[in-house]
Scaffold this motif. Structure first.
Motif, mmCIF file in Angstrom:
data_model
loop_
_atom_site.group_PDB
_atom_site.id
_atom_site.type_symbol
_atom_site.label_atom_id
_atom_site.label_comp_id
_atom_site.label_asym_id
_atom_site.label_seq_id
_atom_site.Cartn_x
_atom_site.Cartn_y
_atom_site.Cartn_z
ATOM 1 N N THR A 76 0.835 -1.209 0.000
ATOM 2 C CA THR A 76 0.000 0.000 0.000
ATOM 3 C C THR A 76 0.862 1.247 0.000
ATOM 4 O OG1 THR A 76 -1.762 -1.108 1.249
ATOM 5 C CG2 THR A 76 -1.742 1.293 1.289
ATOM 6 N N TRP A 79 -5.866 -0.375 -6.332
ATOM 7 C CA TRP A 79 -5.456 1.006 -6.012
ATOM 8 C C TRP A 79 -5.525 1.888 -7.253
ATOM 9 C CZ3 TRP A 79 -5.785 2.841 -1.482
ATOM 10 C CH2 TRP A 79 -5.163 4.040 -1.130
ATOM 11 N N LYS A 128 -5.043 9.666 -2.142
ATOM 12 C CA LYS A 128 -5.146 9.068 -3.475
ATOM 13 C C LYS A 128 -5.831 9.984 -4.493
ATOM 14 C CE LYS A 128 -4.908 5.932 -6.666
ATOM 15 N NZ LYS A 128 -3.665 5.864 -7.435
ATOM 16 N N HIS A 182 -3.896 1.931 4.713
ATOM 17 C CA HIS A 182 -3.758 0.498 4.437
ATOM 18 C C HIS A 182 -5.077 -0.239 4.691
ATOM 19 C CE1 HIS A 182 -2.187 -3.461 4.008
ATOM 20 N NE2 HIS A 182 -2.352 -3.766 5.269
ATOM 21 N N HIS A 238 -7.339 0.391 1.847
ATOM 22 C CA HIS A 238 -6.921 -0.390 0.681
ATOM 23 C C HIS A 238 -7.428 -1.829 0.788
ATOM 24 C CE1 HIS A 238 -3.282 -1.547 -2.077
ATOM 25 N NE2 HIS A 238 -4.434 -1.725 -2.679
#
Lengths: 84, 186
Positions: free
Chosen positions: A11, A47, B150, B175, B178
């Motif tokens: 990540t 992502w 992001k 994280h 995600h």
């Protein structure tokens, strides 16, 4: 390093937020665990799919209140730090 | 065509704003607005999921910025500072309303709106919808850092400052976000 830590570092790698030490550890883990490659690809694809929502928009026109305020000479009071 | 002011770094525009009078001051602020108001508006739209509210909060954000720019202490970048103001305005709004808007989202995705052609548009639109739903389904404490990092392009450090949390908290939440998205979208 275990698989959970490796996932976490993936990540952060995708966000360019890994330290050199973390990069080295992750690369070592990936080399030692080639079966992890498929999961890395999946995590990267997930992502990157967020890029579908990205994109800048043009600045909206200034509203009347802001235009008026911008045309006003600077004053002594400021209320900024109420907001930060 | 890009004006001379629009090519200057933020720090220089802030300095000109502070030092200037009249036109120079206005020009410097307008350049900052032109550069940052769009992304701030996108950020607020993603947070509140309501176009008009995002528009109103954007104007409020830059009103606060205009009033406070003389006192901006440069501990952070002016970009991060704009996000701090926007985030606090949004939080003030939530406190007044007590819940995130339940109104139907009117946000148009920029790529969907770009009209890429019928077949591609249908495919893109379906995928965009799927991804957006997954992001919207995240808990607010996970969605906030995800949007900042992001979608708005902030660093972890800047996101931590905007959110008022530690860097390690941002790392952990990003994280977790995600992994949640991976569960939803894989």
């Amino acid at each position: 390093m275990n698989i959970e830590k490796a996932r976490e570092l993936i990540t952060h790698r995708l966000n360019d937020e890994l330290t050199e030490e973390e990069t080295r550890e992750l690369n070592e883990y990936i080399t030692a665990h080639p079966e992890f490659k498929e999961e890395i690809d999946m995590l990267e694809a997930i992502w990157n799919s967020l890029d579908l929502l990205a994109g800048e928009t043009a600045a909206p026109e200034m509203g009347d209140e802001l235009e008026r305020a911008l045309g006003t000479p600077r004053g002594p009071d400021s209320t900024l730090y109420h907001y930060i | 065509m890009e004006s001379a002011s629009n090519s200057k770094p933020d720090s220089e525009l802030v300095a000109e704003f502070r030092a200037g009078d009249g036109t120079l001051r206005q020009t410097a602020f307008r350049a900052l607005y032109e550069r940052h108001a769009g992304p701030i508006r996108s950020y607020l739209a993603r947070r509140c999921r309501h176009e008009q509210l995002a528009e109103d909060l954007t104007q409020d954000c830059f009103l606060k910025a205009l009033k406070g720019l003389d006192q901006f202490d440069s501990r952070s970048t002016v970009k991060t500072w704009f996000y701090c103001i926007a985030t606090n305005l949004f939080r003030d709004h939530l406190r007044r309303k007590s819940t995130v808007s339940e109104e139907t989202s009117t946000i148009l995705d920029e790529r969907t709106a770009a009209n890429p052609g019928p077949a591609a548009a249908a495919e893109t639109s379906e995928e965009v919808s799927r991804v957006r739903k997954a992001v919207d389904a995240l808990a607010e404490d996970l969605r906030e850092p995800l949007v900042l990092v992001k979608l708005q392009g902030l660093s972890y450090k800047d996101a931590a400052e905007v959110m008022g949390v530690t860097l390690s908290t941002v790392r952990m939440r990003i994280h977790r976000a995600h992994l949640r998205l991976a569960e939803e979208l894989r």
